[in-house]
Scaffold this motif. Structure first.
Motif, PDB file in Angstrom:
ATOM      1  N   HIS A 139      -6.021  28.934 -31.252  1.00  0.00           N
ATOM      2  CA  HIS A 139      -4.755  30.447 -30.951  1.00  0.00           C
ATOM      3  C   HIS A 139      -3.644  30.137 -31.527  1.00  0.00           C
ATOM      4  O   HIS A 139      -3.572  28.514 -32.505  1.00  0.00           O
ATOM      5  CB  HIS A 139      -3.898  29.641 -29.587  1.00  0.00           C
ATOM      6  CG  HIS A 139      -3.149  30.301 -29.717  1.00  0.00           C
ATOM      7  ND1 HIS A 139      -2.878  31.452 -29.727  1.00  0.00           N
ATOM      8  CD2 HIS A 139      -1.746  29.945 -29.032  1.00  0.00           C
ATOM      9  CE1 HIS A 139      -1.901  32.505 -29.056  1.00  0.00           C
ATOM     10  NE2 HIS A 139      -1.317  31.023 -28.929  1.00  0.00           N
ATOM     11  N   THR A 140      -3.671  30.627 -32.138  1.00  0.00           N
ATOM     12  CA  THR A 140      -2.670  30.977 -33.639  1.00  0.00           C
ATOM     13  C   THR A 140      -2.023  31.599 -33.212  1.00  0.00           C
ATOM     14  O   THR A 140      -1.276  33.114 -32.772  1.00  0.00           O
ATOM     15  CB  THR A 140      -3.463  31.980 -34.437  1.00  0.00           C
ATOM     16  OG1 THR A 140      -3.587  33.084 -34.514  1.00  0.00           O
ATOM     17  CG2 THR A 140      -4.110  30.672 -35.385  1.00  0.00           C
ATOM     18  N   ALA A 141      -0.789  31.806 -33.480  1.00  0.00           N
ATOM     19  CA  ALA A 141       1.015  32.245 -33.399  1.00  0.00           C
ATOM     20  C   ALA A 141       1.956  32.455 -34.777  1.00  0.00           C
ATOM     21  O   ALA A 141       2.403  31.615 -35.090  1.00  0.00           O
ATOM     22  CB  ALA A 141       1.728  31.082 -31.978  1.00  0.00           C
ATOM     23  N   SER A 142       2.011  33.558 -34.897  1.00  0.00           N
ATOM     24  CA  SER A 142       3.030  33.086 -35.924  1.00  0.00           C
ATOM     25  C   SER A 142       3.818  34.642 -35.878  1.00  0.00           C
ATOM     26  O   SER A 142       3.850  35.390 -35.089  1.00  0.00           O
ATOM     27  CB  SER A 142       2.295  34.940 -37.391  1.00  0.00           C
ATOM     28  OG  SER A 142       2.381  36.153 -36.573  1.00  0.00           O
ATOM     29  N   SER A 143       5.187  33.953 -36.344  1.00  0.00           N
ATOM     30  CA  SER A 143       6.728  34.751 -36.015  1.00  0.00           C
ATOM     31  C   SER A 143       7.341  34.390 -36.976  1.00  0.00           C
ATOM     32  O   SER A 143       6.982  34.534 -37.893  1.00  0.00           O
ATOM     33  CB  SER A 143       7.147  32.903 -35.285  1.00  0.00           C
ATOM     34  OG  SER A 143       6.872  31.668 -36.212  1.00  0.00           O
ATOM     35  N   THR A 159       7.033  29.560 -37.832  1.00  0.00           N
ATOM     36  CA  THR A 159       6.171  27.850 -37.803  1.00  0.00           C
ATOM     37  C   THR A 159       5.204  28.070 -37.250  1.00  0.00           C
ATOM     38  O   THR A 159       4.612  26.816 -37.768  1.00  0.00           O
ATOM     39  CB  THR A 159       7.239  27.302 -37.081  1.00  0.00           C
ATOM     40  OG1 THR A 159       7.348  27.711 -35.597  1.00  0.00           O
ATOM     41  CG2 THR A 159       8.871  26.703 -36.939  1.00  0.00           C
ATOM     42  N   ASN A 160       5.151  28.833 -37.071  1.00  0.00           N
ATOM     43  CA  ASN A 160       3.126  28.809 -37.397  1.00  0.00           C
ATOM     44  C   ASN A 160       1.980  28.363 -37.177  1.00  0.00           C
ATOM     45  O   ASN A 160       1.514  28.039 -37.728  1.00  0.00           O
ATOM     46  CB  ASN A 160       3.314  30.051 -38.581  1.00  0.00           C
ATOM     47  CG  ASN A 160       3.674  31.616 -38.960  1.00  0.00           C
ATOM     48  OD1 ASN A 160       4.658  31.869 -38.199  1.00  0.00           O
ATOM     49  ND2 ASN A 160       2.980  31.755 -39.772  1.00  0.00           N
ATOM     50  N   GLY A 233      -0.025  27.716 -43.350  1.00  0.00           N
ATOM     51  CA  GLY A 233       1.248  28.933 -42.523  1.00  0.00           C
ATOM     52  C   GLY A 233       0.756  30.270 -42.465  1.00  0.00           C
ATOM     53  O   GLY A 233       1.110  30.970 -42.244  1.00  0.00           O
ATOM     54  N   LEU A 234       0.349  30.667 -43.810  1.00  0.00           N
ATOM     55  CA  LEU A 234       0.088  31.599 -44.830  1.00  0.00           C
ATOM     56  C   LEU A 234      -1.023  32.522 -43.744  1.00  0.00           C
ATOM     57  O   LEU A 234      -1.015  33.506 -43.097  1.00  0.00           O
ATOM     58  CB  LEU A 234       0.051  31.370 -45.864  1.00  0.00           C
ATOM     59  CG  LEU A 234      -0.779  32.985 -46.703  1.00  0.00           C
ATOM     60  CD1 LEU A 234       0.724  33.859 -46.545  1.00  0.00           C
ATOM     61  CD2 LEU A 234      -0.790  33.045 -48.618  1.00  0.00           C
ATOM     62  N   ILE A 235      -1.739  31.393 -43.326  1.00  0.00           N
ATOM     63  CA  ILE A 235      -3.514  32.037 -43.305  1.00  0.00           C
ATOM     64  C   ILE A 235      -3.096  32.775 -41.695  1.00  0.00           C
ATOM     65  O   ILE A 235      -4.027  33.225 -40.817  1.00  0.00           O
ATOM     66  CB  ILE A 235      -4.393  31.447 -42.765  1.00  0.00           C
ATOM     67  CG1 ILE A 235      -5.167  31.127 -44.454  1.00  0.00           C
ATOM     68  CG2 ILE A 235      -6.109  31.720 -41.945  1.00  0.00           C
ATOM     69  CD1 ILE A 235      -5.801  32.239 -44.949  1.00  0.00           C
ATOM     70  N   VAL A 236      -2.172  31.638 -40.934  1.00  0.00           N
ATOM     71  CA  VAL A 236      -0.970  32.122 -39.395  1.00  0.00           C
ATOM     72  C   VAL A 236      -0.303  33.121 -39.312  1.00  0.00           C
ATOM     73  O   VAL A 236      -1.331  33.816 -38.597  1.00  0.00           O
ATOM     74  CB  VAL A 236      -0.676  30.537 -38.739  1.00  0.00           C
ATOM     75  CG1 VAL A 236      -0.632  30.674 -37.286  1.00  0.00           C
ATOM     76  CG2 VAL A 236      -1.799  29.552 -38.495  1.00  0.00           C
ATOM     77  N   GLN A 237      -0.021  32.901 -40.173  1.00  0.00           N
ATOM     78  CA  GLN A 237       0.782  34.386 -40.754  1.00  0.00           C
ATOM     79  C   GLN A 237      -0.511  35.615 -40.621  1.00  0.00           C
ATOM     80  O   GLN A 237       0.265  36.493 -40.418  1.00  0.00           O
ATOM     81  CB  GLN A 237       2.132  34.511 -41.521  1.00  0.00           C
ATOM     82  CG  GLN A 237       3.000  35.249 -41.332  1.00  0.00           C
ATOM     83  CD  GLN A 237       4.313  34.825 -40.810  1.00  0.00           C
ATOM     84  OE1 GLN A 237       4.346  33.647 -40.614  1.00  0.00           O
ATOM     85  NE2 GLN A 237       4.625  36.282 -39.834  1.00  0.00           N
ATOM     86  N   ALA A 238      -1.051  35.473 -41.270  1.00  0.00           N
ATOM     87  CA  ALA A 238      -2.313  36.715 -41.529  1.00  0.00           C
ATOM     88  C   ALA A 238      -2.810  36.995 -40.384  1.00  0.00           C
ATOM     89  O   ALA A 238      -3.460  37.673 -40.058  1.00  0.00           O
ATOM     90  CB  ALA A 238      -3.511  36.551 -42.905  1.00  0.00           C
ATOM     91  N   PHE A 239      -2.954  36.041 -39.886  1.00  0.00           N
ATOM     92  CA  PHE A 239      -3.778  35.703 -38.566  1.00  0.00           C
ATOM     93  C   PHE A 239      -2.910  37.114 -37.331  1.00  0.00           C
ATOM     94  O   PHE A 239      -3.201  38.280 -36.475  1.00  0.00           O
ATOM     95  CB  PHE A 239      -4.069  34.480 -38.152  1.00  0.00           C
ATOM     96  CG  PHE A 239      -5.793  34.357 -37.436  1.00  0.00           C
ATOM     97  CD1 PHE A 239      -6.565  34.282 -37.110  1.00  0.00           C
ATOM     98  CD2 PHE A 239      -5.938  34.546 -39.294  1.00  0.00           C
ATOM     99  CE1 PHE A 239      -7.931  33.963 -36.842  1.00  0.00           C
ATOM    100  CE2 PHE A 239      -7.487  33.495 -39.593  1.00  0.00           C
ATOM    101  CZ  PHE A 239      -8.584  33.660 -38.442  1.00  0.00           C
ATOM    102  N   GLY A 240      -1.706  36.483 -37.816  1.00  0.00           N
ATOM    103  CA  GLY A 240      -0.402  37.018 -36.459  1.00  0.00           C
ATOM    104  C   GLY A 240      -0.544  38.617 -37.062  1.00  0.00           C
ATOM    105  O   GLY A 240       0.138  39.853 -36.361  1.00  0.00           O
ATOM    106  N   VAL A 241      -1.515  39.061 -38.163  1.00  0.00           N
ATOM    107  CA  VAL A 241      -1.603  41.049 -38.739  1.00  0.00           C
ATOM    108  C   VAL A 241      -2.401  41.186 -37.608  1.00  0.00           C
ATOM    109  O   VAL A 241      -2.815  42.057 -37.278  1.00  0.00           O
ATOM    110  CB  VAL A 241      -1.517  41.434 -40.109  1.00  0.00           C
ATOM    111  CG1 VAL A 241      -2.024  42.548 -41.008  1.00  0.00           C
ATOM    112  CG2 VAL A 241      -0.323  40.150 -41.068  1.00  0.00           C
TER     113      VAL A 241
END
Length: 331
Positions: A139-143, A159-160, A233-241
């Motif tokens: 599970h990934t969670a971008s915010s 905080t991702n 953190g950048l990868i989790v943000q990308a998963f958020g996309v």
């Protein structure tokens, strides 16, 4: 009990949380789901993600916006993208995790994305829920931007957290880690209680190191472990996309669940048995002087949960009094 603390039996803490949630507009089932989330966090030893987190809900900038039920945006047999309807994430992710379970149980694999939701809570809660259904979970969670990139003076990432869980013969093996040096929910509680932060986890609006929680909220948190935390953190943000963050104008909140049956690769019983054996071998490693035990990720949380179920929960009086004031006589 210190004057600034209140002790509650677990059932009383749960009841207080549910009354508060109903008082701010959630129905009985919604209140039950969200209260269970924060009570479990408190039982696992994370007070800042326990009852105190409920106070953050009506303070959130999106709380007063209209809420709708989750809506399917796109679906296949093994995947789904949901519009979370501006629901609090502790509610939306519960339903998304259940969808991940249902699809993976039926088809062996599932991929679920959620957008238009906020404040998803403790990721371990959801991946453990999936692992208890004998599935492997990621599970990934971008915010929203609260964390500065490495070398940056302003926030650009959330905080991702990223979380994993696998079923074993002795219960789920869980890893849940944020990619920031300090958790945003604990930052909010420290600001509320006027408590300082540790050194080296935040900068103020001018980019200078700070231990003042209010200054850090106005400035930025830092990534953990320098370039490693920033990269993850950048990868989790990308998963958020991929989770649909861009569906909402200027949206940063995007959530992804990946779940699969272990027997796509090895028989379930074998996987659970060998995973338990792996944990036993790691724990049996010869220890350095002064080390009493090698602890596995999630092990301390599980022990806390069993201990605090019997002992009850201690919370800050300020938190207790505000919850009680709003909850009033709600049934």
């Amino acid at each position: 009990m210190p004057a600034g603390r209140v002790h509650l039996a677990v059932d009383d803490a749960r009841a207080l949380g549910e009354r508060y949630l109903r008082a701010i507009g959630y129905d009985h089932e919604e209140a039950r789901i969200v209260a269970d989330h924060v009570i479990d966090a408190a039982l696992c030893g994370y007070e800042y993600s326990g009852l105190a987190k409920l106070l953050n809900i009506p303070e959130h900038r999106r709380f007063k916006l209209p809420r709708q039920p989750l809506r399917m945006v796109r679906e296949t047999e093994v995947s789904a993208l949901y519009d979370g309807g501006n629901q609090v994430g502790m509610l939306a992710m519960y339903y998304a995790a259940q969808a991940a379970i249902d699809k993976a149980a039926a088809h062996g694999f599932s991929l679920i994305g959620v957008t238009n939701s906020w404040m998803s809570g403790r990721s371990a809660y959801f991946v453990e829920m999936i692992a208890r259904a004998d599935l492997v979970a990621i599970h990934t969670a971008s915010s929203a931007a609260t964390v500065a990139p490495l070398g940056g003076a302003k926030p650009a990432l959330g905080t991702n957290p990223i979380a994993f869980a696998l079923p074993t013969a002795d219960g789920p093996l869980v890893l849940d880690m944020g990619t920031s040096a300090f958790m945003a929910t604990e930052l909010q509680l420290r600001e509320r209680l006027k408590q300082p932060l540790p050194e080296g986890v935040a900068i103020d609006p001018d980019g200078k190191p700070t231990t003042d929680a209010a200054e850090a909220r106005a400035g930025a948190l830092l990534p953990f472990a320098g370039h490693k935390g920033f990269g993850l953190g950048l990868i989790v943000q990308a998963f958020g996309v991929l989770g649909g963050a861009g569906v909402i104008k200027a949206g940063d909140d995007g959530y992804v669940f990946i779940a699969f049956r272990p027997d796509l690769l090895v028989p379930l019983d074998q996987a659970k048995r060998e995973l338990s054996g792996l944990i036993e071998r790691v724990k049996a490693t010869p220890r350095l002087p002064g080390v009493d035990e090698i602890r596995i990720p999630g092990e301390n949380s599980a022990r806390n949960r069993e201990r605090l179920k019997r002992k009850g929960l201690d919370i800050d009086r300020l938190v207790h009094d505000e919850l009680s004031r709003v909850a009033g006589g709600k049934n």
